[in-house]
Every structure is written in structure tokens, then in C-alpha cells.
Design an enzyme around this catalytic site. Structure first.
Site: not given
Ligand code: GLN
Length: 540
Positions: A387, A516, A518
Site C-alpha cells: 500500500c 494488503h 497480509e
Molecule cells: N496513505 C496511503 C493512502 O491513503 C496509503 C494507505 C495505506 O498504506 N493503507 O492511499
């Protein structure tokens, strides 16, 4: 249909392991052929965990339906393989919001709306709704925080009312802590006795005590607890610290905790299965192979304890990836801000065989993260960016390989002309109106992989469904430029064309994912990307 409920409450202090206890109880009862589900009740007025800082509350776990929940839901999924959704997470905020909504809609038909019983009744409605949605025969409900806290009282009241209505169907487990002062060398039971008294004043008597501590409970203290807390000695379950949390179901089974709970609830075992994870635990304990994996992150401020909570699913998924390769993990926590101060000291990274750069928010620390990523990229160190980690890998690549000097993310510089990561138009209004709660791109979306990519080979599938939590995303304007320079877009969402996966062509394993992975990794079924990362790490 059987409908039984087990409440798990905490005594003495928070963080005693109620989440792992609730997960393990669910797992051992499942091993007897019962359909279970878990609920977490958080005492916060927050509607969900989405707006709480990870260093405050730990990781925000995302369900497949997009719920932003307490990290315990991750443990429930990992231990039971049950899928958690919005119904499995209850907060004080949700409860009050619904009571007030009903009042405004005249649903109380002119009655005055009282904190008691209307608030506990709404809690009960939610608990029963979660049971119904998942069709569970046994529902395990964990109360966050500790008995004696003011904010847990209305939840205890809800549990008490349920017990009065159906005494045979409800059991209570108090997870308590027995301190072992070094100058005494013996475990002390008094705080647990006080905790039980406190529970009693709420009209509840626990059926079981799970006695947490650094050591096993001895018989003398078991008898003291039984006598002073008004329960049978056999109902005090010893739960010492263990090498891996996946040992706990077996530890409980050895003390017949499963049979005892079934008996308390008037149930009989339907099938006899081994404790979950028995084989896995043997493997973890016997394997000699070890690999050093670094986590380059920015939520390190309050020490190791917070770190582990902030990245719990990432840490677990790395371990799963290790076990799938018969390897244990030696973790190295690397604070990204370090690379802003010691600009050329990458010695910690160089000691690692693989690096994971997890999710995050806000600009602080990102210059350091990108310096680290540049070093990783240029030195062929296996890398998984998740992400925020993926977004920063793209910005770093644009800056240093494509030579776009001011390359950035709209998250840090909303006015920049060089937004490699930009804001999705559907999000612009949310940001402008300060609508931050529950408005990100959340939950499961499909991703399609490019043939023959490292990622596609790791998944061994042309597509996957993965969980998301982000507001910003790759700017497709830079697609061709970035691909020409060697960073390939190998995963996209078919409906929106949104970039989901990037990887480097000339690198053993450099993968960035907008989702994600994970959250979908399991101890005995590692997520393919974590499995592959460790596999490559072991070779390089
Ligand atoms: N801050 C970034 C976004 O909002 C990544 C978010 C995250 O890592 N969950 O897109």
C-alpha cells in the site's frame, strides 16, 4: 438450533491476551464440530478503528466487506479461518449512534430513552445479529479493556441481561494476569481476586479464569484462586507465556478446557480432532533454518510493544511465509526516519535477506523510507511494498530512475504537478469536506495479473481478490514512462483500470502492491507473496 454465547473479559490489566484467548477458544470448539464466530466489542466512542492512529490502538484490520476494525479480528480469522465482517465488530460509538437514530425516528414510540436498558439492549441486538448473520452455534464475545473501567459497564450489563434470560446458554471467561515480582519469585493472586470481585459487583460470576503469567500456575495458587473467586479448581486454566501464540489451542486442550466449556454450555463433542496448529507448532519448534527480515516503517515511536501491534498482520504474514519455507524469522525493526539522519548508513538493511515496507499515512518519515527503497532497489534486495510502501516505491522510482525531480504523492503535496500517486476523483470531495471516517477505498476488489510476471507466478493464478484501504493511487498518466524505465505494471483492477501491482523487471523480487495481502495470510496457508518473498530471500 443451538445458540450459545461465551463472554471473554479481562482482569487486572489490558493486553493480557484476550484476543488470542478468544480466538483459541473459538478454534478448539470448532475442532469439536461446532460452528463458531467471534465478536470484538471496543469501548471507544469511535464508530470504527479507521480513524485511530496505529500507535494508539494497533493495526487497523480490514475485513473483506471493508470494515476497519480492531486488530483482534485478524487473530480471529487467523485462528479459525472464519471470515469477519462489520457485524463482528461493535463499538460504543455504533451503539449510541443507533440508539439516537432510533429516537429521532420515533422508534421508541414516545417513551423516554434511557441509558439502561436501551443501550445494553442495543448491544444485545448487535450480538444476536452477528450470531444470526454467521449462523454460529457458539459465539465468543470479547470485551476490550479491563473489568472495573467505567466504559465497560454497559457491555457487562448487556451480558448480565443475556445470562438472566438464558442461563444455560451463557458462559463467562475472565482472562487475568498474575504478576510475578522478581524479588518474591512467586505469582500473586490478589489482583485477580479483586478483578473477580469487581466482576461480581456487575452481577456476573465467571465460570473460568484463564491465568496469564510468565510461568505456569502451580497447584497452590490454583486452589487459592478457586477458593477466593468462587469457582472449581479445574476451571482455572493456566496460560503461561509461550514461544508462539499458535501453541495456545493445544495448551488449552491439554487442560481439557474445550470439554469443560462444552459441559458448562450443556453441549457434547461431535467429533474429536487434534488441536489446531499441532503440526505447525512442532515444525516451528524443530526448524533450525532462520532468515533475517527487515520491516522499514514509521510507527515505531513508542518502542517494540507498539511496533508489534501496529504491524501485527504484516508480522504474522511474514512468519507464515517463513514457515511455508520451513524457516523461522529473525525480525529487524528499521525506523525509516533513521535514513533521514544517517544518510548513508544502510548497514541494517544489508544484514537482511528480505525487506517489507508496510502501509502508512502522512509525509513524516517518507524521505527516509524512499532512501531505503532506493538502496534496496539498486542492491537487488528482495522487497515487498504494501500500500503506502508500494506508493513510495513508485515515487522513488519516478524520482531517481525516471529523473522526475519533484515526483511526489498528492497525500504530501496536493498542488504538485508531478503526482505519481494522485487522489482518486471519487475521494476529492471526501477530503475537501473532512469526511475521513469509513470513506477510503475499502475491502475486497479483484486484481488481474500480467502473464508471466513474478506476481502471477507467485499466485499461480491469473487473478485474485484482495483487501484494500487507501485514498490515493497510482496516476495512470505515468504508466508508459514508468514501464519504459523498467517498473512494470503487472496487476490492475479490471473495472477501474487502477494499478494494483508493480514489479521491477531486472530484480530478483521487487513487488509493490496497492492492497494488503497480509490480511489474507494464514499460519498454515501463507499468502503467496510472503511465501515467495522468503523463498527468494533464502536464495539471495
Ligand atoms: N496513505 C496511503 C493512502 O491513503 C496509503 C494507505 C495505506 O498504506 N493503507 O492511499
Amino acid at each position: 438450533m443451538i445458540k450459545k454465547f461465551i463472554f471473554v473479559v479481562g482482569g487486572v490489566m489490558s493486553s493480557v491476551g484476550k484476543g488470542v484467548t478468544s480466538s483459541s477458544i473459538s478454534a478448539i470448539l470448532k475442532s469439536h464440530g461446532y460452528k463458531t464466530t467471534n465478536i470484538k466489542c471496543d469501548m471507544y466512542v469511535n464508530i470504527d478503528a479507521g480513524t485511530i492512529r496505529p500507535t494508539e490502538h494497533g493495526e487497523v484490520f480490514v475485513g473483506s466487506d471493508g470494515i476497519e476494525a480492531d486488530q483482534d479480528l485478524g487473530n480471529y480469522e487467523r485462528f479459525t479461518l472464519n471470515t469477519m465482517s462489520a457485524e463482528n465488530y461493535i463499538t460504543t460509538g455504533q451503539v449510541y449512534q443507533e440508539v439516537i437514530r432510533k429516537e429521532r425516528n420515533l422508534e421508541y414510540k414516545g417513551e423516554d430513552v434511557e441509558v439502561v436498558p436501551d443501550v445494553p439492549n442495543e448491544i444485545i441486538r448487535r450480538i444476536k445479529n452477528a450470531q444470526k448473520t454467521s449462523n454460529a452455534e457458539i459465539t465468543i464475545i470479547e470485551f476490550g479493556g479491563t473489568i472495573g473501567e467505567y466504559q465497560v459497564l454497559l457491555f457487562l450489563e448487556a451480558a448480565r441481561i443475556m445470562k438472566i434470560a438464558n442461563p444455560e446458554d451463557i458462559a463467562f471467561v475472565m482472562v487475568s494476569y498474575l504478576p510475578l515480582p522478581t524479588y518474591l519469585g512467586e505469582m500473586k493472586t490478589k489482583p485477580t481476586q479483586y478483578a473477580m470481585r469487581s466482576l461480581n459487583t456487575a452481577g456476573i460470576q465467571a465460570d473460568f479464569i484463564v491465568a496469564r503469567g510468565t510461568k505456569s500456575l502451580d497447584d497452590k495458587r490454583r486452589q487459592i484462586l478457586a477458593h477466593t473467586c468462587n469457582i472449581k479448581a479445574g476451571s482455572v486454566i493456566s496460560a503461561p507465556d509461550v514461544k508462539t501464540i499458535y501453541e495456545i489451542p493445544e495448551l488449552y486442550k491439554k487442560q481439557n478446557f474445550d470439554e469443560k466449556i462444552l459441559e458448562t454450555l450443556g453441549l457434547e463433542s461431535r467429533e474429536k480432532n487434534k488441536a489446531p496448529f499441532e503440526d505447525l507448532v512442532k515444525k516451528i519448534k524443530s526448524t533450525k533454518k532462520i532468515i533475517k527480515v527487515g520491516i522499514v516503517g514509521k510507527y515505531f515511536k513508542t518502542g517494540d510493544f507498539t511496533l508489534i501491534d501496529s504491524y501485527i498482520s504484516v508480522i504474522e504474514a511474514i512468519k507464515h511465509g517463513g514457515w511455508a519455507n520451513n524457516t523461522n524469522i529473525d525480525f529487524m525493526w528499521i525506523d525509516a526516519e533513521k535514513f533521514e539522519k544517517d544518510k548513508n548508513d544502510f548497514s541494517e538493511i544489508d544484514q537482511c535477506s528480505a525487506i517489507v515496507c508496510p502501509g502508512g499515512f502522512g509525509e513524516r518519515g517518507t524521505a527516509g523510507v524512499m532512501r531505503a527503497i532506493q538502496h534496496i532497489r539498486e542492491n537487488n534486495i528482495p522487497f515487498l511494498g504494501i500500500c503506502f510502501g508500494m506508493q513510495l516505491a513508485c515515487v522513488e522510482f519516478a524520482k531517481n530512475a525516471l529523473k522526475i525531480k519533484n515526483a511526489t504523492s498528492a497525500e504530501f503535496n496536493p498542488k504538485s504537478k508531478d503526482q505519481i500517486i494522485h487522489v482518486n476523483p471519487t475521494q476529492t470531495k471526501n477530503i475537501k469536506d473532512n469526511k475521513y471516517g469509513g470513506t477510503m477505498r475499502l475491502g475486497s476488489y479483484k486484481v488481474e495479473f500480467a502473464q508471466e510476471s513474478i506476481t502471477q507466478k507467485a499466485y499461480n493464478s491469473p487473478e485474485a481478490s484482495e483487501r484494500h484501504r487507501h485514498r490515493y493511487e497510482f496516476n495512470n498518466k505515468y504508466k508508459y514512462a514508468i514501464e519504459n524505465a523498467g517498473m512494470k505494471i503487472v496487476g490492475v483492477n479490471p473495472e477501474t483500470n487502477l494499478v494494483e501491482v508493480v514489479e521491477l523487471a531486472n530484480h530478483p523480487f521487487f513487488v509493490g502492491v496497492q492492497y494488503h495481502p497480509e490480511f489474507k495470510s494464514h499460519p498454515e496457508n501463507a499468502h503467496p507473496l510472503f511465501k515467495k518473498l522468503i523463498e527468494v530471500g533464502l536464495k539471495t
